[in-house]
Motif scaffolding. Structure first.
Motif, PDB file in Angstrom:
ATOM      1  N   ARG A  86      75.637 -39.742  15.332  1.00  0.00           N
ATOM      2  CA  ARG A  86      75.235 -40.640  15.837  1.00  0.00           C
ATOM      3  C   ARG A  86      74.470 -40.353  17.107  1.00  0.00           C
ATOM      4  N   GLY A  87      74.917 -39.485  17.826  1.00  0.00           N
ATOM      5  CA  GLY A  87      74.120 -38.978  19.262  1.00  0.00           C
ATOM      6  C   GLY A  87      73.169 -37.843  18.825  1.00  0.00           C
ATOM      7  N   PHE A  88      72.668 -37.589  17.752  1.00  0.00           N
ATOM      8  CA  PHE A  88      71.805 -36.396  17.310  1.00  0.00           C
ATOM      9  C   PHE A  88      70.498 -36.976  17.894  1.00  0.00           C
ATOM     10  N   THR A  89      69.654 -36.058  18.612  1.00  0.00           N
ATOM     11  CA  THR A  89      68.100 -36.316  18.811  1.00  0.00           C
ATOM     12  C   THR A  89      67.370 -35.269  18.452  1.00  0.00           C
ATOM     13  N   HIS A  90      66.277 -35.480  18.333  1.00  0.00           N
ATOM     14  CA  HIS A  90      65.325 -34.341  17.771  1.00  0.00           C
ATOM     15  C   HIS A  90      65.692 -33.152  18.733  1.00  0.00           C
ATOM     16  N   ASP A  91      65.805 -33.236  19.896  1.00  0.00           N
ATOM     17  CA  ASP A  91      65.739 -32.089  20.977  1.00  0.00           C
ATOM     18  C   ASP A  91      67.164 -31.493  20.932  1.00  0.00           C
ATOM     19  N   THR A  92      68.167 -32.092  20.719  1.00  0.00           N
ATOM     20  CA  THR A  92      69.391 -31.579  20.578  1.00  0.00           C
ATOM     21  C   THR A  92      69.568 -30.900  19.211  1.00  0.00           C
ATOM     22  N   VAL A  93      69.069 -31.367  18.294  1.00  0.00           N
ATOM     23  CA  VAL A  93      69.188 -30.632  16.934  1.00  0.00           C
ATOM     24  C   VAL A  93      68.306 -29.305  16.956  1.00  0.00           C
ATOM     25  N   ARG A  94      67.335 -29.457  17.579  1.00  0.00           N
ATOM     26  CA  ARG A  94      66.047 -28.158  17.664  1.00  0.00           C
ATOM     27  C   ARG A  94      66.825 -27.357  18.288  1.00  0.00           C
ATOM     28  N   ASP A  95      67.370 -27.540  19.758  1.00  0.00           N
ATOM     29  CA  ASP A  95      67.774 -26.494  20.470  1.00  0.00           C
ATOM     30  C   ASP A  95      69.078 -25.673  19.631  1.00  0.00           C
ATOM     31  N   LEU A 101      68.947 -20.072  14.411  1.00  0.00           N
ATOM     32  CA  LEU A 101      67.979 -19.050  13.542  1.00  0.00           C
ATOM     33  C   LEU A 101      67.579 -17.801  14.265  1.00  0.00           C
ATOM     34  N   ASP A 102      67.613 -17.897  15.686  1.00  0.00           N
ATOM     35  CA  ASP A 102      67.423 -16.604  16.420  1.00  0.00           C
ATOM     36  C   ASP A 102      68.437 -15.477  16.007  1.00  0.00           C
ATOM     37  N   GLN A 103      69.926 -16.147  15.983  1.00  0.00           N
ATOM     38  CA  GLN A 103      70.949 -15.171  15.652  1.00  0.00           C
ATOM     39  C   GLN A 103      70.828 -14.515  14.214  1.00  0.00           C
ATOM     40  N   ALA A 104      70.407 -15.273  13.435  1.00  0.00           N
ATOM     41  CA  ALA A 104      70.130 -15.035  12.029  1.00  0.00           C
ATOM     42  C   ALA A 104      69.264 -13.965  11.742  1.00  0.00           C
ATOM     43  N   ILE A 105      68.221 -14.091  12.514  1.00  0.00           N
ATOM     44  CA  ILE A 105      67.035 -13.122  12.534  1.00  0.00           C
ATOM     45  C   ILE A 105      67.634 -11.894  12.923  1.00  0.00           C
ATOM     46  N   THR A 106      68.270 -11.901  14.086  1.00  0.00           N
ATOM     47  CA  THR A 106      68.721 -10.595  14.664  1.00  0.00           C
ATOM     48  C   THR A 106      69.741  -9.968  13.655  1.00  0.00           C
ATOM     49  N   ASN A 107      70.330 -10.669  12.927  1.00  0.00           N
ATOM     50  CA  ASN A 107      71.405 -10.425  12.053  1.00  0.00           C
ATOM     51  C   ASN A 107      70.975  -9.721  10.869  1.00  0.00           C
ATOM     52  N   GLY A 108      69.483  -9.713  10.537  1.00  0.00           N
ATOM     53  CA  GLY A 108      68.607  -9.321   9.623  1.00  0.00           C
ATOM     54  C   GLY A 108      68.688 -10.382   8.223  1.00  0.00           C
ATOM     55  N   THR A 109      68.532 -11.662   8.641  1.00  0.00           N
ATOM     56  CA  THR A 109      68.187 -12.563   7.794  1.00  0.00           C
ATOM     57  C   THR A 109      66.520 -12.747   7.782  1.00  0.00           C
ATOM     58  N   THR A 110      66.129 -12.928   6.547  1.00  0.00           N
ATOM     59  CA  THR A 110      64.544 -13.194   6.697  1.00  0.00           C
ATOM     60  C   THR A 110      64.345 -14.371   6.038  1.00  0.00           C
ATOM     61  N   LEU A 111      65.337 -15.214   5.184  1.00  0.00           N
ATOM     62  CA  LEU A 111      65.064 -16.256   4.571  1.00  0.00           C
ATOM     63  C   LEU A 111      66.482 -17.154   4.843  1.00  0.00           C
ATOM     64  N   VAL A 112      66.193 -18.626   5.196  1.00  0.00           N
ATOM     65  CA  VAL A 112      67.613 -19.386   5.154  1.00  0.00           C
ATOM     66  C   VAL A 112      67.124 -20.616   4.415  1.00  0.00           C
ATOM     67  N   LEU A 131      61.364 -29.392   9.601  1.00  0.00           N
ATOM     68  CA  LEU A 131      59.891 -29.056   9.203  1.00  0.00           C
ATOM     69  C   LEU A 131      58.887 -28.436  10.274  1.00  0.00           C
ATOM     70  N   ALA A 132      59.243 -29.019  11.307  1.00  0.00           N
ATOM     71  CA  ALA A 132      58.594 -28.067  12.604  1.00  0.00           C
ATOM     72  C   ALA A 132      58.872 -26.663  12.746  1.00  0.00           C
ATOM     73  N   LEU A 133      60.502 -26.503  12.677  1.00  0.00           N
ATOM     74  CA  LEU A 133      60.768 -24.954  12.862  1.00  0.00           C
ATOM     75  C   LEU A 133      60.212 -24.297  11.830  1.00  0.00           C
ATOM     76  N   ARG A 134      60.062 -24.977  10.706  1.00  0.00           N
ATOM     77  CA  ARG A 134      59.672 -23.998   9.611  1.00  0.00           C
ATOM     78  C   ARG A 134      58.152 -23.288   9.822  1.00  0.00           C
ATOM     79  N   ASP A 135      57.485 -24.188  10.575  1.00  0.00           N
ATOM     80  CA  ASP A 135      56.079 -23.894  10.886  1.00  0.00           C
ATOM     81  C   ASP A 135      56.235 -22.719  11.938  1.00  0.00           C
ATOM     82  N   GLU A 136      57.037 -23.325  12.971  1.00  0.00           N
ATOM     83  CA  GLU A 136      57.213 -22.445  14.267  1.00  0.00           C
ATOM     84  C   GLU A 136      57.770 -21.090  13.887  1.00  0.00           C
ATOM     85  N   TYR A 137      58.593 -20.813  12.804  1.00  0.00           N
ATOM     86  CA  TYR A 137      59.299 -19.475  12.616  1.00  0.00           C
ATOM     87  C   TYR A 137      58.405 -18.811  11.547  1.00  0.00           C
TER      88      TYR A 137
END
Length: 425
Positions: A86-95, A101-112, A131-137
């Motif tokens: 109920r308290g989710f915002t686009h900013d909190t979810v994005r952060d 995702l950064d952690q996953a990439i560092t650990n060798g993940t190339t698809l989620v 959807l926005a992060l799909r483009d960003e990453y």
């Protein structure tokens, strides 16, 4: 050639040079001269295809500090997360999503493959952020988005319209939560609705199913039914099921029958051991059940099988680092899997098998024509990949370095001091 990984050790022990052009592997050869602009000397280190998180809740990650699960049950996790949403915002979810995702990439993940919640409480917030992060990453990570009705469909009026909007907006997969309806009939209708949407929007389906200690509640005994419906609709090889923990409680004969149905219908199964172990067996006061689908039996039955982190540090799973090698070792330990052959097959569950689950098998692997999604590990021992969980020295996405880890450890023993370079790039 744009890039050559020189003297790379494959998991079968062979030393090869991996030649890459325009982000694609064009040749895998032994000791072949090259005129590449960029050569990386792997010095015999193991190189594996990019790891694949086939089932990850990116939108709900890292919530445990806000409110932990009060009783450790699945119902408690759903309730706590429902309130937090109920308290989710686009900013909190994005952060939080970026951190994971950064952690996953560092650990060798190339698809989620990510499962953001879609329901009247949170709306499309998670889907819109991803959807926005799909483009960003896109240059570092492929992100598949599953429109996931965590709160049910019939049970949460308005969800069906939101699922349609999510798919129309660009979600890649339709999700399901087959047990989160009030009656068995409603659960069956949930399955039909999900498969209807899969056909209507021409997307795969990925459903949470049978997440219970046993099949005493028939809502948690739907794997065979789902396989029957997938086969009847001609959706073979386009449906995956997560969890399926209640399967382990069935006697051998009916269990084998369900496994045969799953294999025949091409329905993949993705055990999620960190969550399954944490939430399972909560009512057992002795001989606490493991609550993880029997992996060896999945293999023997010919069921396509991957594994994944599922949740990271929230009410469903208060642990994790988005590290698939950690999760793979956990799965091996709880599943009575050991030795080089078993551990090699577990590693394949996070690479080639996971690629089949998420539909990228044709472009995944270390072979000509595959995308150059590769991980250079800080070990020369293929048999030690899961046991040692070596650092991911270099992570390549389509031939481009997207993460690098270098570490030196200094050992001091008595009068002797020596440095051991554990990782190098």
């Amino acid at each position: 050639m744009d890039l050559v990984l020189r003297t790379a050790r494959l998991t079968d022990g062979r030393l090869v040079d991996v030649h890459v052009a325009d982000g694609t592997i064009v040749r895998v050869a032994e000791d072949e001269p090259t005129g590449a602009a960029h050569v990386v000397d792997c010095a015999g280190r193991v190189v594996i295809p990019g790891l694949i998180e086939a089932h990850l809740h990116v939108d709900k990650a890292l919530l445990d500090r806000e409110r932990p699960n009060p009783d450790g049950t699945l119902a408690g996790a759903i309730a706590v997360t429902g309130e937090l949403k109920r308290g989710f915002t686009h900013d909190t979810v994005r952060d939080r999503a970026r951190t994971l995702l950064d952690q996953a990439i560092t650990n060798g993940t190339t698809l989620v493959r990510a499962h953001p919640d879609v329901d009247p409480v949170v709306g499309l917030t998670g889907v819109e952020v991803l959807l926005a992060l799909r483009d960003e990453y896109r240059d570092a990570l492929d992100l598949q988005i599953v429109a996931f009705p965590q709160e049910g469909i019939a049970k949460a009026p308005g969800t069906l319209a939101l699922l349609r909007r999510a798919l129309a907006a660009g979600a890649d997969v339709i999700g399901g939560c087959t047990y989160n309806e009030a009656t068995l009939a409603a659960c069956h209708e949930h399955v039909e609705t999900v498969l209807d949407l899969a056909e209507e929007f021409d997307v795969p389906a990925d459903l949470h199913a049978d997440f219970a200690d046993d099949t005493s509640d028939p809502r948690f005994a739907l794997a065979g039914h789902i396989a029957d419906r997938v086969a009847a609709r001609g959706l073979q090889d386009r449906v995956a099921l997560g969890h399926v923990t209640s399967l382990a409680s069935l006697p051998p004969v009916p269990r084998s029958a369900v496994l045969a149905k799953l294999a025949a219908a091409g329905v993949a199964v993705v055990p999620l051991p960190a969550t399954d172990l944490h939430l399972g067996g909560r009512s057992d006061d002795r001989d606490v059940r493991r609550g993880v689908v029997p992996v060896r039996e999945l293999w023997d039955a010919g069921v396509t099988t991957a594994y994944s982190s599922n949740n990271v540090r929230n009410a469903f799973t208060p642990f994790g680092n988005a590290d698939l090698l950690d999760i793979g070792l956990l799965l091996a330990q709880v599943g009575h899997l050991s030795g080089p052959d078993d551990l090699g097959r577990v590693l394949e569950m996070a690479t080639s098998s996971a690629a089949r689950v998420v539909g990228v098998a044709e472009t995944h692997g270390i072979r000509p024509g595959a995308a150059a999604d590769l991980v250079v590990l800080s070990t020369t021992d293929p048999a030690g990949v899961l046991l040692d969980r070596p650092d991911r020295n270099l992570v390549f996405k389509r031939g481009r370095v997207v993460a690098e880890t270098t570490k030196t450890t200094r050992l001091t023993t008595g009068s002797t001091t020596r440095s051991k370079e554990l990782t190098h790039a």
